[in-house]
Design an enzyme around this catalytic site. Sequence first.
Site, PDB file in Angstrom:
ATOM      1  N   SER A 173     -60.254   9.569 -84.598  1.00  3.19           N
ATOM      2  CA  SER A 173     -60.010   9.624 -86.053  1.00  3.19           C
ATOM      3  C   SER A 173     -58.952   8.645 -86.545  1.00  3.19           C
ATOM      4  O   SER A 173     -58.238   8.927 -87.507  1.00  3.19           O
ATOM      5  CB  SER A 173     -59.629  11.058 -86.464  1.00  3.19           C
ATOM      6  OG  SER A 173     -60.662  11.949 -86.161  1.00  3.19           O
ATOM      7  N   HIS A 209     -30.061   4.601 -90.278  1.00  2.00           N
ATOM      8  CA  HIS A 209     -30.784   5.685 -89.602  1.00  2.00           C
ATOM      9  C   HIS A 209     -32.174   5.175 -89.255  1.00  2.00           C
ATOM     10  O   HIS A 209     -32.823   4.519 -90.068  1.00  2.00           O
ATOM     11  CB  HIS A 209     -30.898   6.911 -90.503  1.00  2.00           C
ATOM     12  CG  HIS A 209     -31.827   7.961 -89.974  1.00  2.00           C
ATOM     13  ND1 HIS A 209     -31.496   8.789 -88.923  1.00  2.00           N
ATOM     14  CD2 HIS A 209     -33.096   8.303 -90.338  1.00  2.00           C
ATOM     15  CE1 HIS A 209     -32.507   9.611 -88.667  1.00  2.00           C
ATOM     16  NE2 HIS A 209     -33.493   9.336 -89.510  1.00  2.00           N
ATOM     17  N   SER A 211     -35.826   6.627 -87.344  1.00  2.00           N
ATOM     18  CA  SER A 211     -36.540   7.718 -86.689  1.00  2.00           C
ATOM     19  C   SER A 211     -38.035   7.506 -86.856  1.00  2.00           C
ATOM     20  O   SER A 211     -38.481   6.714 -87.685  1.00  2.00           O
ATOM     21  CB  SER A 211     -36.133   9.071 -87.280  1.00  2.00           C
ATOM     22  OG  SER A 211     -36.617   9.202 -88.605  1.00  2.00           O
ATOM     23  N   SER A 219     -40.367  13.294 -80.820  1.00  3.83           N
ATOM     24  CA  SER A 219     -39.291  12.895 -81.730  1.00  3.83           C
ATOM     25  C   SER A 219     -38.404  11.821 -81.106  1.00  3.83           C
ATOM     26  O   SER A 219     -37.983  11.917 -79.955  1.00  3.83           O
ATOM     27  CB  SER A 219     -38.449  14.114 -82.096  1.00  3.83           C
ATOM     28  OG  SER A 219     -37.385  13.737 -82.946  1.00  3.83           O
ATOM     29  N   ASP A 254     -32.640  13.135 -79.205  1.00  2.87           N
ATOM     30  CA  ASP A 254     -34.026  12.941 -78.763  1.00  2.87           C
ATOM     31  C   ASP A 254     -34.154  11.880 -77.684  1.00  2.87           C
ATOM     32  O   ASP A 254     -35.123  11.876 -76.923  1.00  2.87           O
ATOM     33  CB  ASP A 254     -34.903  12.527 -79.957  1.00  2.87           C
ATOM     34  CG  ASP A 254     -34.899  13.563 -81.055  1.00  2.87           C
ATOM     35  OD1 ASP A 254     -34.927  14.766 -80.737  1.00  2.87           O
ATOM     36  OD2 ASP A 254     -34.864  13.173 -82.236  1.00  2.87           O
TER      37      ASP A 254
END
Length: 338
Positions: A173, A209, A211, A219, A254
Amino acid sequence: MLLPRALWAASLALFASGALAAELTDSNTMPRYQSLEQCLKEQVAHAAPESSIAQLRESCRLLLVDTTSNTLHEQDIGVLNTRLRVEAISSANRFVLTPHNRTYVLPLNYSQHTNAAPFEEAAGKPTDLQNTEIDFQISLKVLIAQDLLHDNGNLYIAYTNRSLWQAYNSDISRPFRETNHEPELLFSATNDWQIFGFRNVLNQVGLVHQSNGQSGTLSRSWNRIRARSVFERGNLALAFAPWYRLPEKLEDDDNPDIEDYLGHYEITAAYAYKGHIIDTTTRRPFSDKGSVELGWSFPLRPTVRGYLKYFHGYGASLIDYNVETQSIGLGVVFSDLF
């Protein structure tokens, strides 16, 4: 061989079209004006209320064309100074978001090995990832305060989004394999200090930052204070960007070993020649966990440039920070280094 034959053929075709475009079109893709009055009329129409005529006049001086030679009046302005002056126009225009890092789309980005391990661990089953995907990046900044140091020093909010999209993988998908979000609060000041013939054009410091917006075992994130000093000499630009990672509690971290792979700084060199830009960026260059990225952008159309990018090493994206990756991508860039 890193690329399959079909992709090599596409690469060669784009190289040829880029080389031809470099000969047939103006190598500099900035807007051009025949007179100072023409430039000022257009810029004033969209300028922010606090913009002064003096600021717009100085920026417009860069964009004047010598009608006899079709070249800029400014002769030794330097590639970074060129970008800074053009940014002054976009910052004064309330309808324009200023480019930050490169904004590009690589419809063909081929990796020798696509890292499926994190997804298989999260799903508890094999994940069939393709080696060819789309790599794209969008990067913008907004001026929120200016002249904080008398007539120097601007404060920006910036945001960079880079995604790796399995667009050709219909069996699963067509998911986005990875998206890295990088907001930052950035203070930027110009300079004219010189050393060894290089002019220190720009110095920046920012709170960054980064992420991938995931949770659980997928994460990845970290926070940094990052500085950057940019030097130029004619068509050559050099940048040194050290950073300090803000510590986190071990149970909240993480990726506690990310500095072992991404290090504490990166070095970038870029050279502009007749509309072409060759650049390289490296992290941990003397380590077996380092990386190198090579880029070549070239003229295609006034607002679009061809872009070839090669990467080898660690840290191709946050999900791949501790996995060695080799990839090559071909596409277009909309906002370039300069």
